[in-house]
Structures are given as structure tokens and as C-alpha cells.
Design an enzyme around this catalytic site. Structure first.
Site, PDB file in Angstrom:
ATOM      1  N   GLY A   9       0.825  -1.209   0.000  1.00 26.57           N
ATOM      2  CA  GLY A   9       0.000   0.000   0.000  1.00 26.57           C
ATOM      3  C   GLY A   9       0.852   1.247   0.000  1.00 26.57           C
ATOM      4  O   GLY A   9       2.087   1.174   0.106  1.00 26.57           O
ATOM      5  N   GLN A  10       0.201   2.426  -0.097  1.00 25.60           N
ATOM      6  CA  GLN A  10       0.991   3.667  -0.224  1.00 25.60           C
ATOM      7  C   GLN A  10       1.874   3.925   0.998  1.00 25.60           C
ATOM      8  O   GLN A  10       3.011   4.367   0.864  1.00 25.60           O
ATOM      9  CB  GLN A  10       0.123   4.882  -0.556  1.00 25.60           C
ATOM     10  CG  GLN A  10      -0.865   5.333   0.472  1.00 25.60           C
ATOM     11  CD  GLN A  10      -1.379   6.753   0.217  1.00 25.60           C
ATOM     12  OE1 GLN A  10      -0.757   7.527  -0.526  1.00 25.60           O
ATOM     13  NE2 GLN A  10      -2.486   7.115   0.813  1.00 25.60           N
ATOM     14  N   LEU A  11       1.397   3.614   2.199  1.00 27.61           N
ATOM     15  CA  LEU A  11       2.232   3.789   3.393  1.00 27.61           C
ATOM     16  C   LEU A  11       3.177   2.604   3.568  1.00 27.61           C
ATOM     17  O   LEU A  11       4.366   2.781   3.859  1.00 27.61           O
ATOM     18  CB  LEU A  11       1.347   3.951   4.635  1.00 27.61           C
ATOM     19  CG  LEU A  11       2.098   4.072   5.965  1.00 27.61           C
ATOM     20  CD1 LEU A  11       3.030   5.299   5.969  1.00 27.61           C
ATOM     21  CD2 LEU A  11       1.132   4.149   7.150  1.00 27.61           C
ATOM     22  N   ASP A  25      -3.713 -13.081   3.568  1.00 30.25           N
ATOM     23  CA  ASP A  25      -4.931 -12.315   3.857  1.00 30.25           C
ATOM     24  C   ASP A  25      -5.062 -12.209   5.374  1.00 30.25           C
ATOM     25  O   ASP A  25      -5.160 -13.226   6.064  1.00 30.25           O
ATOM     26  CB  ASP A  25      -6.127 -13.076   3.245  1.00 30.25           C
ATOM     27  CG  ASP A  25      -7.430 -12.298   3.390  1.00 30.25           C
ATOM     28  OD1 ASP A  25      -7.527 -11.422   4.271  1.00 30.25           O
ATOM     29  OD2 ASP A  25      -8.360 -12.598   2.610  1.00 30.25           O
ATOM     30  N   ASP A  85      -7.613   9.757  11.914  1.00 36.37           N
ATOM     31  CA  ASP A  85      -8.306  10.931  12.480  1.00 36.37           C
ATOM     32  C   ASP A  85      -9.822  10.718  12.458  1.00 36.37           C
ATOM     33  O   ASP A  85     -10.546  11.357  13.215  1.00 36.37           O
ATOM     34  CB  ASP A  85      -7.952  12.190  11.685  1.00 36.37           C
ATOM     35  CG  ASP A  85      -8.294  12.054  10.205  1.00 36.37           C
ATOM     36  OD1 ASP A  85      -8.010  10.995   9.618  1.00 36.37           O
ATOM     37  OD2 ASP A  85      -8.854  13.004   9.621  1.00 36.37           O
ATOM     38  N   TYR A 126     -16.140   3.537   8.052  1.00 34.88           N
ATOM     39  CA  TYR A 126     -14.684   3.366   8.080  1.00 34.88           C
ATOM     40  C   TYR A 126     -14.125   3.773   9.452  1.00 34.88           C
ATOM     41  O   TYR A 126     -13.361   3.019  10.075  1.00 34.88           O
ATOM     42  CB  TYR A 126     -14.058   4.204   6.958  1.00 34.88           C
ATOM     43  CG  TYR A 126     -12.555   4.352   7.049  1.00 34.88           C
ATOM     44  CD1 TYR A 126     -11.710   3.320   6.634  1.00 34.88           C
ATOM     45  CD2 TYR A 126     -11.976   5.520   7.542  1.00 34.88           C
ATOM     46  CE1 TYR A 126     -10.333   3.452   6.729  1.00 34.88           C
ATOM     47  CE2 TYR A 126     -10.604   5.659   7.635  1.00 34.88           C
ATOM     48  CZ  TYR A 126      -9.787   4.630   7.231  1.00 34.88           C
ATOM     49  OH  TYR A 126      -8.422   4.758   7.331  1.00 34.88           O
ATOM     50  N   LYS A 179     -12.164   1.478  12.238  1.00 34.76           N
ATOM     51  CA  LYS A 179     -10.791   1.786  12.688  1.00 34.76           C
ATOM     52  C   LYS A 179     -10.754   1.871  14.211  1.00 34.76           C
ATOM     53  O   LYS A 179      -9.792   1.448  14.848  1.00 34.76           O
ATOM     54  CB  LYS A 179     -10.281   3.087  12.051  1.00 34.76           C
ATOM     55  CG  LYS A 179     -10.056   3.030  10.543  1.00 34.76           C
ATOM     56  CD  LYS A 179      -9.051   1.961  10.119  1.00 34.76           C
ATOM     57  CE  LYS A 179      -7.637   2.304  10.499  1.00 34.76           C
ATOM     58  NZ  LYS A 179      -6.682   1.275   9.973  1.00 34.76           N
ATOM     59  N   TRP A 184      -5.144  12.181   6.244  1.00 38.56           N
ATOM     60  CA  TRP A 184      -4.939  12.755   4.914  1.00 38.56           C
ATOM     61  C   TRP A 184      -3.584  12.323   4.302  1.00 38.56           C
ATOM     62  O   TRP A 184      -2.752  13.167   3.932  1.00 38.56           O
ATOM     63  CB  TRP A 184      -5.015  14.282   4.976  1.00 38.56           C
ATOM     64  CG  TRP A 184      -6.297  14.851   5.503  1.00 38.56           C
ATOM     65  CD1 TRP A 184      -7.264  14.213   6.224  1.00 38.56           C
ATOM     66  CD2 TRP A 184      -6.755  16.200   5.346  1.00 38.56           C
ATOM     67  NE1 TRP A 184      -8.283  15.084   6.520  1.00 38.56           N
ATOM     68  CE2 TRP A 184      -8.002  16.308   6.006  1.00 38.56           C
ATOM     69  CE3 TRP A 184      -6.227  17.333   4.741  1.00 38.56           C
ATOM     70  CZ2 TRP A 184      -8.723  17.501   6.045  1.00 38.56           C
ATOM     71  CZ3 TRP A 184      -6.943  18.519   4.782  1.00 38.56           C
ATOM     72  CH2 TRP A 184      -8.174  18.599   5.429  1.00 38.56           C
TER      73      TRP A 184
HETATM   74  N1  LIG Z   1      -5.064   7.032   3.182  1.00 36.97           N
HETATM   75  C1  LIG Z   1      -5.356   7.899   4.149  1.00 36.97           C
HETATM   76  O1  LIG Z   1      -5.624   9.080   3.904  1.00 36.97           O
HETATM   77  C2  LIG Z   1      -5.333   7.433   5.591  1.00 36.97           C
HETATM   78  C3  LIG Z   1      -5.713   8.343   6.593  1.00 36.97           C
HETATM   79  C4  LIG Z   1      -5.692   7.928   7.922  1.00 36.97           C
HETATM   80  C5  LIG Z   1      -5.288   6.630   8.242  1.00 36.97           C
HETATM   81  N2  LIG Z   1      -4.948   5.771   7.244  1.00 36.97           N
HETATM   82  C6  LIG Z   1      -4.539   4.399   7.609  1.00 36.97           C
HETATM   83  O2  LIG Z   1      -3.206   4.231   7.191  1.00 36.97           O
HETATM   84  C7  LIG Z   1      -2.977   2.848   6.849  1.00 36.97           C
HETATM   85  C8  LIG Z   1      -2.311   2.758   5.490  1.00 36.97           C
HETATM   86  O3  LIG Z   1      -3.197   3.348   4.540  1.00 36.97           O
HETATM   87  P1  LIG Z   1      -2.802   3.461   3.000  1.00 36.97           P
HETATM   88  O4  LIG Z   1      -3.260   4.776   2.538  1.00 36.97           O
HETATM   89  O5  LIG Z   1      -1.383   3.029   2.786  1.00 36.97           O
HETATM   90  O6  LIG Z   1      -3.788   2.348   2.406  1.00 36.97           O
HETATM   91  P2  LIG Z   1      -3.683   1.525   1.047  1.00 36.97           P
HETATM   92  O7  LIG Z   1      -2.809   2.206   0.064  1.00 36.97           O
HETATM   93  O8  LIG Z   1      -5.098   1.203   0.694  1.00 36.97           O
HETATM   94  O9  LIG Z   1      -2.931   0.205   1.516  1.00 36.97           O
HETATM   95  C9  LIG Z   1      -3.564  -0.794   2.276  1.00 36.97           C
HETATM   96  C10 LIG Z   1      -2.936  -2.113   1.892  1.00 36.97           C
HETATM   97  O10 LIG Z   1      -3.568  -3.150   2.677  1.00 36.97           O
HETATM   98  C11 LIG Z   1      -3.849  -4.229   1.796  1.00 36.97           C
HETATM   99  N3  LIG Z   1      -4.957  -5.052   2.291  1.00 36.97           N
HETATM  100  C12 LIG Z   1      -6.290  -4.774   2.228  1.00 36.97           C
HETATM  101  N4  LIG Z   1      -6.988  -5.817   2.713  1.00 36.97           N
HETATM  102  C13 LIG Z   1      -6.087  -6.756   3.100  1.00 36.97           C
HETATM  103  C14 LIG Z   1      -6.190  -8.061   3.640  1.00 36.97           C
HETATM  104  N5  LIG Z   1      -7.378  -8.618   3.890  1.00 36.97           N
HETATM  105  N6  LIG Z   1      -5.067  -8.747   3.900  1.00 36.97           N
HETATM  106  C15 LIG Z   1      -3.839  -8.231   3.616  1.00 36.97           C
HETATM  107  N7  LIG Z   1      -3.678  -6.988   3.091  1.00 36.97           N
HETATM  108  C16 LIG Z   1      -4.783  -6.276   2.826  1.00 36.97           C
HETATM  109  C17 LIG Z   1      -4.235  -3.543   0.490  1.00 36.97           C
HETATM  110  O11 LIG Z   1      -4.217  -4.456  -0.577  1.00 36.97           O
HETATM  111  P3  LIG Z   1      -5.216  -4.204  -1.829  1.00 36.97           P
HETATM  112  O12 LIG Z   1      -4.788  -2.881  -2.429  1.00 36.97           O
HETATM  113  O13 LIG Z   1      -4.972  -5.390  -2.707  1.00 36.97           O
HETATM  114  O14 LIG Z   1      -6.606  -4.126  -1.260  1.00 36.97           O
HETATM  115  C18 LIG Z   1      -3.147  -2.469   0.416  1.00 36.97           C
HETATM  116  O15 LIG Z   1      -1.949  -2.973  -0.143  1.00 36.97           O
HETATM  117  C19 LIG Z   1      -4.333   2.163   6.968  1.00 36.97           C
HETATM  118  O16 LIG Z   1      -4.433   1.531   8.214  1.00 36.97           O
HETATM  119  C20 LIG Z   1      -5.328   3.309   6.913  1.00 36.97           C
HETATM  120  O17 LIG Z   1      -6.528   3.001   7.582  1.00 36.97           O
HETATM  121  C21 LIG Z   1      -4.940   6.149   5.932  1.00 36.97           C
END
Ligand SMILES: NC(=O)c1ccc[n+]([C@@H]2O[C@H](COP(=O)([O-])OP(=O)(O)OC[C@H]3O[C@@H](n4cnc5c(N)ncnc54)[C@H](OP(=O)(O)O)[C@@H]3O)[C@@H](O)[C@H]2O)c1
Length: 278
Positions: free
Chosen positions: A10-12, A36, A102, A125, A129, A149
Site C-alpha cells: 500500500g501507499q504507506l 490475507d 483521524d 470506516y 478503525k 490525509w
Molecule cells: N489514506 C489515508 O488518507 C489514511 C488516513 C488515515 C489513516 N490511514 C490508515 O493508514 C494505513 C495505510 O493506509 P494506505 O493509505 O497506505 O492504504 P492503502 O494504500 O489502501 O494500503 C492498504 C494495503 O492493505 C492491503 N490489504 C487490504 N486488505 C487486506 C487483507 N485482507 N489482507 C492483507 N492486506 C490487505 C491492500 O491491498 P489491496 O490494495 O490489494 O486491497 C493495500 O496494499 C491504513 O491503516 C489506513 O486506515 C490512511
């Protein structure tokens, strides 16, 4: 340390893996389709093979609007999946960082939210969380990091969306009454690395410094990138979306600083560094 990173594609997660490797740690990646997190057996066998000292749990169902129409899948990943990760982490005596949001806060008022504010999520969501935070508490050596964000070089995010839309549109309508802080994945990843090397457990708000609206963020992205596009401010009620979003996502980072961790740079500084590389 042996560190399992969930959501490693994922992006992070991508930047967390890179930051850990740069600090000399051995990284074990966990992501779909190979593993998974909703499958407890798969999770346990990965932990058994790798005997982690620490886990950084970034995997999540992150589509805030889709969560409203598919709450079951969202809960399965964010709540049940987190339970599996927390149980396995505790079983192997490892440390856990759970990445939260947040959106666990209700987002009323205009004061910066401290970690002790009672959470009142306003969408599916955010609720999952928060329930994920409760599941993570099965772990005795736990950090909960509430971030907001998130943007970076990988995956899809607001910065990339604005740049993409500006190629085909002259006017963009962007919400101006939700206030928060953008967070650059590279800055957050470096901090998570420092955190996991410490034993200063607890709940922390973490984002880049400074507050803005999505509208101000969009204007700064397009100005910095040299795009000539009009960014039109609209209120949340004028902008239709499936999920309700909190108006106040300002988070206080005082606790982070008090615990001896460095605050992240200002979001405008982070944005310049990100855009240079995009
Ligand atoms: N993005 C934001 O603005 C934001 C803000 C606040 C907090 N966060 C938190 O920060 C964290 C990282 O977010 P991100 O933006 O990096 O999210 P992301 O890009 O959507 O990455 C999430 C990763 O988790 C994988 N995933 C989903 N379901 C899964 C499963 N059942 N088993 C194993 N892997 C699985 C996804 O795979 P697939 O792509 O194949 O589904 C993806 O590679 C998350 O906990 C999110 O809730 C994000």
C-alpha cells in the site's frame, strides 16, 4: 529486528518497508494476494515462519465511501483482520504499531483534538478503525498511531488525483470546511521506524505540522506544480459523497513531542518534497 509490515504494497506500507530496511531491520512483507489478514491460519503460519520482534500494521480497507455500501467487508478487514494480527503479535511477544485514523474522532469544534478526546466516529470506516484499536489492545506492547490525509509517491491519493484532474479540467470543486493536516508517507514512515525501536508505548496523533482545508491543500498542490486551474471552494453539504466526514480533523501533536519523538515537518515542506519526485 525482524519486522512484519502488513499492507506492505500500500501507499504507506511501501515507504515503511523502505525506512525499516534503511535502518538495518529485516522486513517481512505481508499483503494480498499472498497473505490475507482475515485468515487467522495464514497469519499464524507467517508469524511462525518468521518469529517477528515487531509488527507495523498498515493493512486496511481504506475506501471511506465504499465502506458505507460494503460495511461487512470493511469490518472483516479492519476489525477481524486486526484481531488476527494482534493475537499473533502477542503470542510471539512482539511489539505492535496499529495505524489508525483521524476519522475515529467525531470532529466537532475547532480546537486541535488530543488523544484523550472521547472518539465518536461519524462513518463506517471510522467506526471500524476504532474497533480495530480495541482489538489491537490485546497486545501488551502497543503503539496506536492516528494519522490523517495520507499522501505519497505510491498508490492513489488526493495529490495525485488533483494533478490528474488538472490535466483535463479548468475548474475543480473542492471542499473548504473540513480542516485537518496532510501527512507525507515518507515522513510518517521514518517516525514509525523510530517509534518501533523505542518502548514509549501509547496512543499518538501523527501528521505533518500545520492545518488546512482540502481546498487550501488543492490550491497549494496546483500552485506548486505550476498548474493554471481554478479551485472553487464548496461546503461538505454541497459536495455529495456516500460517507459523512468530520469537519474538524485538527490533531494536537503535543503528546508525541512530550514523549520525545520529533514532530514531522510542515505539510507544505512535505508537499514540495513529494511533488519534486512525482
Ligand atoms: N489514506 C489515508 O488518507 C489514511 C488516513 C488515515 C489513516 N490511514 C490508515 O493508514 C494505513 C495505510 O493506509 P494506505 O493509505 O497506505 O492504504 P492503502 O494504500 O489502501 O494500503 C492498504 C494495503 O492493505 C492491503 N490489504 C487490504 N486488505 C487486506 C487483507 N485482507 N489482507 C492483507 N492486506 C490487505 C491492500 O491491498 P489491496 O490494495 O490489494 O486491497 C493495500 O496494499 C491504513 O491503516 C489506513 O486506515 C490512511
Amino acid at each position: 529486528m525482524n519486522v512484519i509490515v502488513t499492507g506492505s504494497c500500500g501507499q504507506l506500507g511501501i515507504d515503511v518497508c523502505a525506512a525499516l530496511r534503511a535502518n538495518g531491520h529485516c522486513v517481512i512483507e505481508l499483503d494480498l494476494p499472498r497473505t490475507d489478514i482475515t485468515d487467522a491460519g495464514q497469519v499464524l503460519s507467517l508469524f511462525e515462519q518468521n518469529r517477528p520482534d515487531a509488527v507495523i500494521h498498515c493493512a486496511a480497507f481504506t475506501s471511506v465511501d465504499r465502506a458505507e455500501t460494503d460495511p461487512e467487508t470493511c469490518a472483516r478487514v479492519n476489525v477481524d483482520g486486526t484481531r488476527n494480527i494482534a493475537q499473533a503479535t502477542e503470542r510471539y511477544g512482539a511489539k505492535l504499531i496499529y495505524i489508525s485514523s483521524d476519522y475515529v474522532y467525531g470532529g466537532t469544534g475547532s480546537e486541535p483534538l488530543t488523544e484523550s478526546v472521547e472518539p465518536h466516529p461519524v462513518n463506517v470506516y471510522g467506526r471500524t478503525k476504532l474497533e480495530g484499536e480495541e482489538e489491537a489492545k490485546r497486545c501488551s506492547r502497543l503503539f496506536i498511531v492516528r494519522t490523517s490525509w495520507v499522501f505519497g509517491l505510491h498508490g492513489s491519493n488526493f495529490v495525485k488525483t488533483m494533478l490528474h484532474l488538472s490535466e483535463s479540467m479548468d475548474v475543480l470543486r473542492v471542499v473548504c470546511d473540513q480542516i485537518g493536516s496532510p501527512t507525507f508517507t515518507e515522513d510518517l514512515a521514518r517516525l514509525l521506524c523510530t517509534m518501533i525501536e523505542s518502548d514509549r508505548y501509547g496512543v499518538y496523533n501523527v501528521s505533518n505540522e500545520g492545518f488546512c482545508s482540502w481546498h487550501e491543500f488543492a490550491e497549494e498542490i496546483l500552485r506548486t506544480a505550476g498548474r493554471k486551474v481554478c479551485v472553487w471552494p464548496v461546503t461538505s453539504s454541497e459536495y455529495a459523497s456516500a460517507a459523512c466526514r468530520p469537519l474538524n480533523s485538527r490533531m494536537s501533536k503535543q503528546k508525541l513531542e512530550d514523549a520525545g519523538f520529533a514532530r514531522l515537518p510542515h505539510w507544505k515542506d512535505a508537499l514540495v518534497r513529494c511533488l519534486r519526485r512525482l
